[in-house]
Design a protein around this motif. Structure first.
Motif, PDB file in Angstrom:
ATOM      1  N   THR A 144       0.754  -1.238   0.161  1.00 25.26           N
ATOM      2  CA  THR A 144      -0.431  -0.276   0.000  1.00 25.26           C
ATOM      3  C   THR A 144       1.073   0.783   0.027  1.00 25.26           C
ATOM      4  OG1 THR A 144      -1.841  -1.441   1.236  1.00 25.26           O
ATOM      5  CG2 THR A 144      -1.883   1.193   1.293  1.00 25.26           C
ATOM      6  N   LEU A 146       1.282   3.867  -2.913  1.00 26.05           N
ATOM      7  CA  LEU A 146       0.698   5.781  -3.188  1.00 26.05           C
ATOM      8  C   LEU A 146       1.972   6.311  -3.056  1.00 26.05           C
ATOM      9  CD1 LEU A 146      -1.110   5.450   0.723  1.00 26.05           C
ATOM     10  CD2 LEU A 146      -2.611   5.832  -1.794  1.00 26.05           C
ATOM     11  N   PHE A 187       1.219   9.442  -5.918  1.00 26.98           N
ATOM     12  CA  PHE A 187       1.314  10.694  -5.093  1.00 26.98           C
ATOM     13  C   PHE A 187       2.955  11.039  -6.677  1.00 26.98           C
ATOM     14  CE2 PHE A 187       0.287   9.662  -0.665  1.00 26.98           C
ATOM     15  CZ  PHE A 187      -0.985   9.706  -1.305  1.00 26.98           C
ATOM     16  N   ASN A 208       0.868  14.378   2.226  1.00 29.07           N
ATOM     17  CA  ASN A 208       0.599  12.884   1.278  1.00 29.07           C
ATOM     18  C   ASN A 208       0.735  11.876   2.701  1.00 29.07           C
ATOM     19  OD1 ASN A 208       0.934  13.678  -0.971  1.00 29.07           O
ATOM     20  ND2 ASN A 208       3.210  13.058  -0.989  1.00 29.07           N
ATOM     21  N   ALA A 219      -2.455   8.737   2.998  1.00 29.34           N
ATOM     22  CA  ALA A 219      -1.978   7.310   3.449  1.00 29.34           C
ATOM     23  C   ALA A 219      -2.436   6.484   4.732  1.00 29.34           C
ATOM     24  CB  ALA A 219      -0.185   7.205   3.518  1.00 29.34           C
ATOM     25  N   LEU A 252      -5.577   6.986   4.819  1.00 32.49           N
ATOM     26  CA  LEU A 252      -6.584   5.363   4.447  1.00 32.49           C
ATOM     27  C   LEU A 252      -6.812   3.927   5.292  1.00 32.49           C
ATOM     28  CD1 LEU A 252      -7.254   3.985   1.282  1.00 32.49           C
ATOM     29  CD2 LEU A 252      -4.213   4.296   1.253  1.00 32.49           C
ATOM     30  N   VAL A 268       3.819   2.417   6.000  1.00 36.39           N
ATOM     31  CA  VAL A 268       4.008   3.173   4.637  1.00 36.39           C
ATOM     32  C   VAL A 268       4.797   4.984   4.895  1.00 36.39           C
ATOM     33  CG1 VAL A 268       1.993   5.171   4.695  1.00 36.39           C
ATOM     34  CG2 VAL A 268       1.238   2.728   5.572  1.00 36.39           C
TER      35      VAL A 268
END
Length: 266
Positions: free
Chosen positions: A117, A121, A125, A136, A140, A143, A208
């Motif tokens: 993920t 992303l 981006f 950003n 994330a 999400l 992330v």
């Protein structure tokens, strides 16, 4: 209670205690290392000192990372609740076409590996030309935390008494007033539980953040990883212990406000 019942209870109690020890042992080891009176990590710890806590709490790098992580987790939690609450309400209370597919889509971040993920992303981006790292990261984190709110609120809505809402509407209350005065108090524990999960997942999220963070916007997990990779001294254990303490405080606040058993739907 007969002999078989006593034996079953003893076995269950022993298994529960063993599981608790197994889960708590790594945390206890980390906490013990944070008070070690040595320049490098060693177990069992030697001596006792709180000097590492003073050093960490005076470290500008730690304070900057902590404030950024708290900001990120706070806004991610708010965003997850603002998106997850109406989504769960719509799926439970209204005949949404393809509700099962929509629910699966909303919960999909729980299924996909977080590393994948984060990488996806990052590519998204980059393709869109979005260069603001804090924005950003916030998108994330919202999400990956929204599914927790959707799940807990959905469970609370299914247990809520619909007849109370119908009675309020019959007596002339608008949909918004009915939701605010009747529905929301019933599902408040579920909202609180979802918010708790969202905050802790965001605050402790490394996969992330690894893809999207930079030197100026450094979440706490990135700081711990960088310190552990360079000089693994007791300050790393100290930072980890402070994070554990923060998690305990958040849980105690939740228990104080709405009751932990109610918040978890127990």
């Amino acid at each position: 209670m007969n002999r078989h019942g006593v034996a079953a209870s003893a076995t269950l109690y022993t298994a529960a205690v063993a599981t608790l020890i197994f889960l708590a042992a790594p945390l206890l080891v980390t906490m013990s290392l944070s008070v070690s009176d040595t320049l490098f990590v060693s177990f069992p710890p030697k001596g006792f000192t709180l000097a590492w806590y003073g050093k960490v709490l005076r470290d500008p790098e730690f304070l900057s990372s902590l404030s950024f992580s708290l900001w990120l987790a706070g806004f991610a939690t708010a965003g997850a609740v603002l998106l997850g609450l109406p989504a769960a309400f719509a799926l439970v209370r209204f005949p949404v076409p393809g509700a099962a597919a929509v629910r699966s889509l909303l919960l999909s971040p729980l299924i996909f590996p977080v590393l994948v993920t984060g990488l996806a992303l990052l590519q998204l981006f980059s393709a869109l030309g979005w260069s603001s790292v804090p924005v950003n990261l916030l998108i994330a984190h919202i999400l990956v935390t929204s599914p927790y709110v959707v799940r807990t609120v959905t469970a609370s809505l299914m247990l809520a008494d619909v007849t109370l809402e119908e009675a309020a509407r019959t007596l002339g209350a608008s949909r918004w007033r009915t939701f605010r005065r009747v529905t929301l108090p019933q599902i408040a524990p579920g909202v609180a539980a979802g918010g708790l999960f969202a905050f802790m997942v965001s605050f402790d999220n490394y996969p992330v953040s690894m893809w999207l963070a930079d030197a100026q916007n450094d979440p706490m997990p990135m700081l711990i990883y960088r310190k552990a990779s360079s000089v693994f001294d007791p300050s790393v254990a100290t930072i980890s212990t402070l994070m554990i303490g923060l998690a305990i405080v958040v849980v105690l606040i939740l228990d104080r406000l709405v009751g932990l058993r109610r918040a978890m739907g127990m």
